[in-house]
Design an enzyme around this catalytic site. Structure first.
Site, PDB file in Angstrom:
ATOM      1  N   PRO A  16     -51.182  13.378   1.084  1.00  0.00           N
ATOM      2  CA  PRO A  16     -50.025  12.476   1.129  1.00  0.00           C
ATOM      3  C   PRO A  16     -48.941  13.101   1.999  1.00  0.00           C
ATOM      4  O   PRO A  16     -48.607  14.273   1.807  1.00  0.00           O
ATOM      5  CB  PRO A  16     -49.563  12.414  -0.338  1.00  0.00           C
ATOM      6  CG  PRO A  16     -50.099  13.658  -0.974  1.00  0.00           C
ATOM      7  CD  PRO A  16     -51.346  14.021  -0.224  1.00  0.00           C
ATOM      8  N   MET A  17     -48.415  12.355   2.955  1.00  0.00           N
ATOM      9  CA  MET A  17     -47.354  12.888   3.810  1.00  0.00           C
ATOM     10  C   MET A  17     -46.318  11.813   4.083  1.00  0.00           C
ATOM     11  O   MET A  17     -46.604  10.806   4.722  1.00  0.00           O
ATOM     12  CB  MET A  17     -47.958  13.440   5.111  1.00  0.00           C
ATOM     13  CG  MET A  17     -48.737  14.732   4.900  1.00  0.00           C
ATOM     14  SD  MET A  17     -49.515  15.369   6.392  1.00  0.00           S
ATOM     15  CE  MET A  17     -50.941  14.291   6.549  1.00  0.00           C
ATOM     16  N   CYS A  99     -43.669  18.679  -4.283  1.00  0.00           N
ATOM     17  CA  CYS A  99     -42.725  18.418  -3.200  1.00  0.00           C
ATOM     18  C   CYS A  99     -41.391  19.123  -3.480  1.00  0.00           C
ATOM     19  O   CYS A  99     -40.806  18.952  -4.542  1.00  0.00           O
ATOM     20  CB  CYS A  99     -42.518  16.912  -3.098  1.00  0.00           C
ATOM     21  SG  CYS A  99     -41.574  16.459  -1.675  1.00  0.00           S
ATOM     22  N   HIS A 170     -51.871  22.917  -3.781  1.00  0.00           N
ATOM     23  CA  HIS A 170     -51.357  23.439  -2.510  1.00  0.00           C
ATOM     24  C   HIS A 170     -51.126  24.917  -2.770  1.00  0.00           C
ATOM     25  O   HIS A 170     -50.245  25.276  -3.549  1.00  0.00           O
ATOM     26  CB  HIS A 170     -50.064  22.691  -2.134  1.00  0.00           C
ATOM     27  CG  HIS A 170     -49.461  23.149  -0.842  1.00  0.00           C
ATOM     28  ND1 HIS A 170     -48.315  22.590  -0.335  1.00  0.00           N
ATOM     29  CD2 HIS A 170     -49.838  24.092   0.050  1.00  0.00           C
ATOM     30  CE1 HIS A 170     -48.016  23.183   0.813  1.00  0.00           C
ATOM     31  NE2 HIS A 170     -48.918  24.101   1.064  1.00  0.00           N
ATOM     32  N   ASN A 210     -55.716  22.788  -1.104  1.00  0.00           N
ATOM     33  CA  ASN A 210     -54.888  22.266  -0.009  1.00  0.00           C
ATOM     34  C   ASN A 210     -53.993  23.394   0.516  1.00  0.00           C
ATOM     35  O   ASN A 210     -53.608  24.291  -0.221  1.00  0.00           O
ATOM     36  CB  ASN A 210     -54.031  21.103  -0.533  1.00  0.00           C
ATOM     37  CG  ASN A 210     -52.937  20.698   0.452  1.00  0.00           C
ATOM     38  OD1 ASN A 210     -51.756  20.833   0.162  1.00  0.00           O
ATOM     39  ND2 ASN A 210     -53.320  20.215   1.614  1.00  0.00           N
ATOM     40  N   GLY A 211     -53.679  23.274   1.802  1.00  0.00           N
ATOM     41  CA  GLY A 211     -52.700  24.187   2.390  1.00  0.00           C
ATOM     42  C   GLY A 211     -53.292  25.048   3.490  1.00  0.00           C
ATOM     43  O   GLY A 211     -54.182  25.856   3.226  1.00  0.00           O
TER      44      GLY A 211
HETATM   45  C1  LIG Z   1     -44.476  15.351   7.041  1.00  0.00           C
HETATM   46  C2  LIG Z   1     -44.994  15.774   5.706  1.00  0.00           C
HETATM   47  C3  LIG Z   1     -44.718  15.016   4.585  1.00  0.00           C
HETATM   48  C4  LIG Z   1     -45.220  15.380   3.326  1.00  0.00           C
HETATM   49  N1  LIG Z   1     -45.011  14.557   2.263  1.00  0.00           N
HETATM   50  C5  LIG Z   1     -45.630  14.832   1.081  1.00  0.00           C
HETATM   51  C6  LIG Z   1     -45.600  13.909   0.004  1.00  0.00           C
HETATM   52  O1  LIG Z   1     -45.039  12.814   0.092  1.00  0.00           O
HETATM   53  N2  LIG Z   1     -46.226  14.266  -1.147  1.00  0.00           N
HETATM   54  C7  LIG Z   1     -46.883  15.463  -1.289  1.00  0.00           C
HETATM   55  O2  LIG Z   1     -47.457  15.739  -2.332  1.00  0.00           O
HETATM   56  N3  LIG Z   1     -46.942  16.339  -0.276  1.00  0.00           N
HETATM   57  C8  LIG Z   1     -46.350  16.032   0.900  1.00  0.00           C
HETATM   58  N4  LIG Z   1     -46.490  16.892   1.950  1.00  0.00           N
HETATM   59  C9  LIG Z   1     -47.296  18.130   1.783  1.00  0.00           C
HETATM   60  C10 LIG Z   1     -48.754  17.878   2.143  1.00  0.00           C
HETATM   61  O3  LIG Z   1     -49.330  16.914   1.300  1.00  0.00           O
HETATM   62  C11 LIG Z   1     -49.554  19.181   2.056  1.00  0.00           C
HETATM   63  O4  LIG Z   1     -49.540  19.632   0.722  1.00  0.00           O
HETATM   64  C12 LIG Z   1     -48.997  20.281   2.949  1.00  0.00           C
HETATM   65  O5  LIG Z   1     -48.693  19.785   4.234  1.00  0.00           O
HETATM   66  C13 LIG Z   1     -49.990  21.445   3.063  1.00  0.00           C
HETATM   67  O6  LIG Z   1     -51.212  21.000   3.600  1.00  0.00           O
HETATM   68  P1  LIG Z   1     -51.574  21.234   5.171  1.00  0.00           P
HETATM   69  O7  LIG Z   1     -51.354  22.697   5.451  1.00  0.00           O
HETATM   70  O8  LIG Z   1     -53.027  20.842   5.296  1.00  0.00           O
HETATM   71  O9  LIG Z   1     -50.649  20.382   5.959  1.00  0.00           O
HETATM   72  C14 LIG Z   1     -45.997  16.562   3.201  1.00  0.00           C
HETATM   73  C15 LIG Z   1     -46.278  17.318   4.344  1.00  0.00           C
HETATM   74  C16 LIG Z   1     -45.796  16.942   5.582  1.00  0.00           C
HETATM   75  C17 LIG Z   1     -46.153  17.768   6.803  1.00  0.00           C
END
Ligand SMILES: Cc1cc2nc3c(=O)[nH]c(=O)nc-3n(C[C@H](O)[C@H](O)[C@H](O)COP(=O)(O)O)c2cc1C
Length: 336
Positions: A16-17, A99, A170, A210-211
């Site tokens: 989710p982003m 978050c 994460h 995740n992460g």
């Molecule tokens: C632009 C952006 C918005 C995000 N919004 C959310 C969100 O709404 N809810 C959530 O649980 N995590 C949110 N995250 C975190 C991601 O879901 C994820 O946990 C984090 O980016 C680490 O994973 P990655 O290294 O694969 O990006 C967001 C990340 C980014 C980059």
């Protein structure tokens, strides 16, 4: 299809982003992979209950399997929002406990809930009682001064006992004091080992890592330790990697040959959006990461960044952008 006929599989998901994984983005990602689980941006339970629902959580049937991520800390409100989400047809309801933004802390939800496993457990139990679809939780490994080994394990125990179908971790802390949300996604160190240990402690319970998983190979290597992987930035910033998901993780053919075909297949969706008065950029902003690493990728992005934002821009702009990549490809092929 009824919810019961869609069993939970978290083997691969796109995170989710906020502002990124909206329905237009998810429609595109779905062209690249049939099997990835797609998540919405976080929507607060209050917004789902009191806000313009169709605009906030409406989605297209092609997006399945798709999970609604909720933010909140009030069991009754979350249960109501979960019920509404399930009635919309979501395959899973996920609770955001990861978050770190200020706005989220003031509303008492997101990562600060790592400190309150019993509140989260109440929320999960209420949501589970309200819906038939899986209820899952996305968390960090701890916040601020917490000791992750204790915080994560206690948190996991609580949400599992409350009936959560799976946990997405994460694998870094959130530092609620002094770091921006963006820095909180890169500065606190990753600790995959701790998530592996959590998995060992819960052999029957799906744990998703995740992460920092920067590509599909790195992600797949985790599957010997955990049940599934969730990619965020890597999937958004280089969507073509999603073409490998169905073959490499599910042993099924890819739904599409390459990025060119994927964009072609997205065009009818964009055309319908334009007819409804949406802007080309609303769609093409999710394509900026396409062709990453290929000759012409920068020209592709430049055309989109400068031309797709203009009022009245149509599909010809996207075709022009794509042609920059193709031309370079032909040029490179001819030069070889
Ligand atoms: C632009 C952006 C918005 C995000 N919004 C959310 C969100 O709404 N809810 C959530 O649980 N995590 C949110 N995250 C975190 C991601 O879901 C994820 O946990 C984090 O980016 C680490 O994973 P990655 O290294 O694969 O990006 C967001 C990340 C980014 C980059």
């Amino acid at each position: 299809m009824s919810a019961m006929s869609r069993p939970y599989s978290g083997r691969f998901s796109v995170a989710p982003m906020m502002d990124w994984t909206n329905r237009r983005c998810r429609a595109f990602h779905r062209i690249l992979t049939r099997r990835a689980r797609l998540y919405t941006e976080m929507v607060t339970a209050d917004a789902v209950v009191f806000g313009p629902r169709e605009r906030l959580i409406g989605f297209d049937a092609s997006e399945h399997p798709v999970a609604l991520q909720l933010g909140g800390a009030d069991p009754a409100r979350l249960a109501e929002a979960a019920r509404i989400g399930a009635a919309f047809g979501y395959d899973e309801i996920n609770l955001n406990c990861g978050c770190p933004s200020d706005r989220v802390q003031s509303g008492r939800f997101g990562a600060c809930l790592m400190r309150e496993p019993s509140v989260v457990a109440e929320c999960v139990a209420a949501m589970v009682a309200a819906v038939d679809v899986p209820v899952t939780v996305k968390c960090r490994i701890g916040v601020d001064e917490q000791e992750p080994r204790e915080a994560l394990f206690a948190f996991a125990e609580a949400v599992k006992a409350a009936g959560a179908t799976a946990l997405v971790a994460h694998a870094r802390k959130a530092w609620l004091e002094g770091l921006s949300p963006k820095d909180n996604r890169s500065i606190p160190p990753l600790d995959y080992e701790l998530v592996y240990k959590l998995k060992q402690a819960h052999p029957e319970w799906p744990i998703i890592l995740n992460g920092g998983l920067a590509n599909l190979d790195l992600g797949c290597a985790q599957l010997t330790h955990v049940d599934g992987i969730m990619l965020g930035r890597a999937a958004y910033q280089n969507p073509e990697l999603l073409i490998g998901v169905d073959p490499e993780l599910f042993g099924e053919p890819a739904p599409i040959a390459d990025g060119f075909e994927a964009i072609e297949a997205f065009m009818p969706t964009i055309a319908r959006g334009l007819q409804r008065g949406e802007r080309l950029h609303d769609y093409t902003r999710h394509l900026h990461g396409m062709f990453t690493g290929r000759p012409g990728a920068r020209a592709f992005r430049q055309v989109l960044a400068t031309e797709a934002i203009r009022a009245g821009a149509g599909l010809e702009v996207l075709r022009e952008a794509v042609s920059r990549v193709e031309r370079r490809r032909e040029y490179v092929a001819a030069a070889e």
